[in-house]
Design an enzyme around this catalytic site. Structure first.
Site, PDB file in Angstrom:
ATOM      1  N   LYS A 113      16.534  24.487  65.047  1.00  7.49           N
ATOM      2  CA  LYS A 113      15.793  25.400  66.158  1.00  7.49           C
ATOM      3  C   LYS A 113      16.132  25.293  67.544  1.00  7.49           C
ATOM      4  O   LYS A 113      17.533  24.439  67.579  1.00  7.49           O
ATOM      5  CB  LYS A 113      14.712  23.894  65.549  1.00  7.49           C
ATOM      6  CG  LYS A 113      14.060  24.360  65.143  1.00  7.49           C
ATOM      7  CD  LYS A 113      12.806  23.062  64.683  1.00  7.49           C
ATOM      8  CE  LYS A 113      13.397  21.450  64.683  1.00  7.49           C
ATOM      9  NZ  LYS A 113      12.718  20.625  63.556  1.00  7.49           N
ATOM     10  N   GLU A 136      11.584  35.370  47.989  1.00  5.60           N
ATOM     11  CA  GLU A 136      10.685  34.634  48.613  1.00  5.60           C
ATOM     12  C   GLU A 136       9.678  35.825  49.408  1.00  5.60           C
ATOM     13  O   GLU A 136       8.828  35.262  49.437  1.00  5.60           O
ATOM     14  CB  GLU A 136      10.876  33.260  49.113  1.00  5.60           C
ATOM     15  CG  GLU A 136      12.173  34.023  50.210  1.00  5.60           C
ATOM     16  CD  GLU A 136      12.406  32.366  51.083  1.00  5.60           C
ATOM     17  OE1 GLU A 136      11.878  31.656  50.797  1.00  5.60           O
ATOM     18  OE2 GLU A 136      13.511  32.992  51.833  1.00  5.60           O
ATOM     19  N   GLY A 159      15.893  32.777  49.988  1.00  7.62           N
ATOM     20  CA  GLY A 159      16.469  34.476  49.782  1.00  7.62           C
ATOM     21  C   GLY A 159      16.618  34.834  51.020  1.00  7.62           C
ATOM     22  O   GLY A 159      17.376  36.427  51.427  1.00  7.62           O
ATOM     23  N   ARG A 160      15.462  34.624  51.837  1.00  9.19           N
ATOM     24  CA  ARG A 160      14.721  35.538  52.862  1.00  9.19           C
ATOM     25  C   ARG A 160      14.073  36.889  53.364  1.00  9.19           C
ATOM     26  O   ARG A 160      13.796  37.181  51.734  1.00  9.19           O
ATOM     27  CB  ARG A 160      15.622  35.227  54.115  1.00  9.19           C
ATOM     28  CG  ARG A 160      14.874  35.196  55.484  1.00  9.19           C
ATOM     29  CD  ARG A 160      15.576  34.502  56.984  1.00  9.19           C
ATOM     30  NE  ARG A 160      15.123  32.925  56.644  1.00  9.19           N
ATOM     31  CZ  ARG A 160      15.602  32.374  57.537  1.00  9.19           C
ATOM     32  NH1 ARG A 160      16.907  32.911  58.651  1.00  9.19           N
ATOM     33  NH2 ARG A 160      15.613  31.298  57.707  1.00  9.19           N
ATOM     34  N   ASP A 175      23.563  34.221  60.085  1.00  9.38           N
ATOM     35  CA  ASP A 175      24.076  35.421  61.640  1.00  9.38           C
ATOM     36  C   ASP A 175      23.619  35.075  62.493  1.00  9.38           C
ATOM     37  O   ASP A 175      24.225  35.272  63.630  1.00  9.38           O
ATOM     38  CB  ASP A 175      23.441  36.802  60.929  1.00  9.38           C
ATOM     39  CG  ASP A 175      21.963  36.667  60.652  1.00  9.38           C
ATOM     40  OD1 ASP A 175      21.352  35.270  60.607  1.00  9.38           O
ATOM     41  OD2 ASP A 175      21.851  37.540  60.446  1.00  9.38           O
ATOM     42  N   GLY A 176      22.041  34.217  62.953  1.00 10.28           N
ATOM     43  CA  GLY A 176      22.116  33.960  63.661  1.00 10.28           C
ATOM     44  C   GLY A 176      22.409  32.759  64.715  1.00 10.28           C
ATOM     45  O   GLY A 176      22.434  32.503  65.470  1.00 10.28           O
ATOM     46  N   SER A 177      22.786  31.922  64.202  1.00  9.22           N
ATOM     47  CA  SER A 177      23.992  30.765  64.947  1.00  9.22           C
ATOM     48  C   SER A 177      25.202  31.772  65.854  1.00  9.22           C
ATOM     49  O   SER A 177      25.471  30.870  66.658  1.00  9.22           O
ATOM     50  CB  SER A 177      24.783  30.313  63.750  1.00  9.22           C
ATOM     51  OG  SER A 177      22.814  28.969  62.905  1.00  9.22           O
ATOM     52  N   ASP A 221      21.486  32.653  51.165  1.00 10.92           N
ATOM     53  CA  ASP A 221      21.292  34.572  51.352  1.00 10.92           C
ATOM     54  C   ASP A 221      22.018  35.345  51.071  1.00 10.92           C
ATOM     55  O   ASP A 221      21.403  36.442  50.337  1.00 10.92           O
ATOM     56  CB  ASP A 221      20.411  34.581  52.561  1.00 10.92           C
ATOM     57  CG  ASP A 221      19.420  33.696  52.903  1.00 10.92           C
ATOM     58  OD1 ASP A 221      18.761  32.564  51.631  1.00 10.92           O
ATOM     59  OD2 ASP A 221      18.737  33.256  53.810  1.00 10.92           O
TER      60      ASP A 221
END
Ligand code: F6P
Length: 361
Positions: free
Chosen positions: A79, A237, A185-186, A117-119, A142
């Site tokens: 977050k 999911e 697994g997003r 990837d986001g981080s 994932d």
């Protein structure tokens, strides 16, 4: 050789198995160069705190027990983008300079960031603004970070999902049931595909491939007609409903995560086949367990290589696994390449070759 004397390390994003093995390896390799390592707590959150929250990591702190330890000893966060940080009054604030200030306070000019990837995108931006040398280590159950064939945590998550199928099979057979297993697994179906093959599933549903109730029901009826009294179904999911929606849950803090598609599909299967159907949602047990041997080895190789890259004076690189060895690539390229399941790839072909229903071709 660049003499970085004090390096920072942090874990960012969702935890997974193998993070502690990465930290251990980096500390060992840093000791080889005579460098100090500071472990930053709770990802970038630790750098926002004053005083900065960190722990000194030396060889006495990183014994072999860390190999077996799930989670991350440093804590993590998924977050609070520091460039648009959510404040108590509901506004968003750019707190990037505070984070850079935190690194300066620690006396750190080099950072090893373990994340997805986001981080990586956030850390890269911070590093560029702050003039920090950054090496990234890919981790995500994932396995959707492009270029690296394997991210830390994926193999263990697959092992957990496979073991879940091993445990569902006898109870399914005892009760003549269809067992549906919803896995994480997003937006990528890698966990479902690998675990489904390894666990002898009859049906594997992936976000990458369209499916139909008729297709699933037909497979289950053929299993029944062949004399088998149970079936195993794995659902990733982010598989879409018949209406084309990805099922989501909303939490009390407003965050949304995928979840619920297993129950939706279980209900449809029961209706279409008449089979008694039960649903298991595997959830975070795929993340919070002792790493398997492959993740321990991968994590160790990545941790050592990351420190070696800093020693070579490199920065803005991500370590990756390719052709049985560690390579390094620009972080920018790594995060630009999303790795969904290749629907024409070997594993989808393998599943089909095994008679598994993986969606309508
Ligand atoms: O990205 C890893 C992952 O475990 C996904 O597979 C899953 O959708 C999500 O994180 C769950 O996030 P959280 O831990 O915030 O519930």
């Amino acid at each position: 050789m660049t003499a970085a004397k004090r390096i920072g390390i942090l874990t960012s994003g969702g935890d997974c198995a193998g993070l502690n093995a990465v930290i251990r390896a980096a500390v060992h390799r840093a000791a080889h160069y005579g460098w100090e390592v500071v472990g930053i707590e709770d990802g970038t959150q630790g750098l926002l705190a004053r005083p900065v929250r960190y722990v000194n990591l030396d060889l006495n702190r990183v014994d072999g027990a860390m190999m077996r330890q799930g989670g991350t000893i440093l804590g993590t966060t998924n977050k609070g983008d520091p460039f648009a940080y959510p404040m108590a009054d509901g506004s968003r604030k750019d707190r990037s300079q505070e984070i850079i200030g935190g690194l300066r306070e620690l006396g750190v000019d080099s950072l090893i960031g373990i994340g997805g990837d986001g981080s990586m995108a956030i850390l890269r931006k911070l590093a560029r603004i702050g003039g920090i040398k950054l090496i990234g280590i890919p981790k995500t159950i994932d396995n959707d970070l492009g270029i690296t064939e394997m991210s830390v945590g994926f193999d263990t998550a697959v092992a957990v999902a496979t073991e879940a199928l091993d445990r569902l099979q006898p109870t399914a057979a005892s009760h003549d049931r269809v067992m549906v297993l919803e896995v994480m697994g997003r937006d990528a179906g890698h966990i479902a595909l690998s675990a489904g093959i390894a666990g002898g599933a009859d049906v594997i549903l992936l976000p990458e491939l369209p499916w139909s109730v008729a297709g699933v029901a037909d497979k289950i009826k053929r299993v029944q007609a062949g004399g088998r009294n149970f079936a195993l179904v794995v659902v990733s999911e982010a598989v879409k409903t018949m209406e084309g929606v990805k099922a989501q849950q909303e939490f009390s803090d407003g965050q949304k995560r995928y979840g619920g598609i297993g129950n939706y599909i279980g209900h449809l299967i029961a209706e279409a086949t008449g089979a008694e159907t039960r649903v298991t949602v595997l959830g975070h047990v795929q993340r919070g367990c002792p790493p398997g041997h492959n993740d321990r080895v991968l994590a160790s190789a990545f941790g050592v290589a990351a420190v070696d890259l800093l020693a070579e004076g490199k920065s803005d690189r991500l370590v990756a696994w390719s052709n049985r060895r560690v390579i390094d690539i620009p972080i920018e390229d790594a995060i630009a390449t999303y790795a969904a399941v290749d629907i024409d790839g070997t594993l989808v072909k393998t599943a089909r070759g095994l008679g598994i229903y993986v969606g309508d071709a």
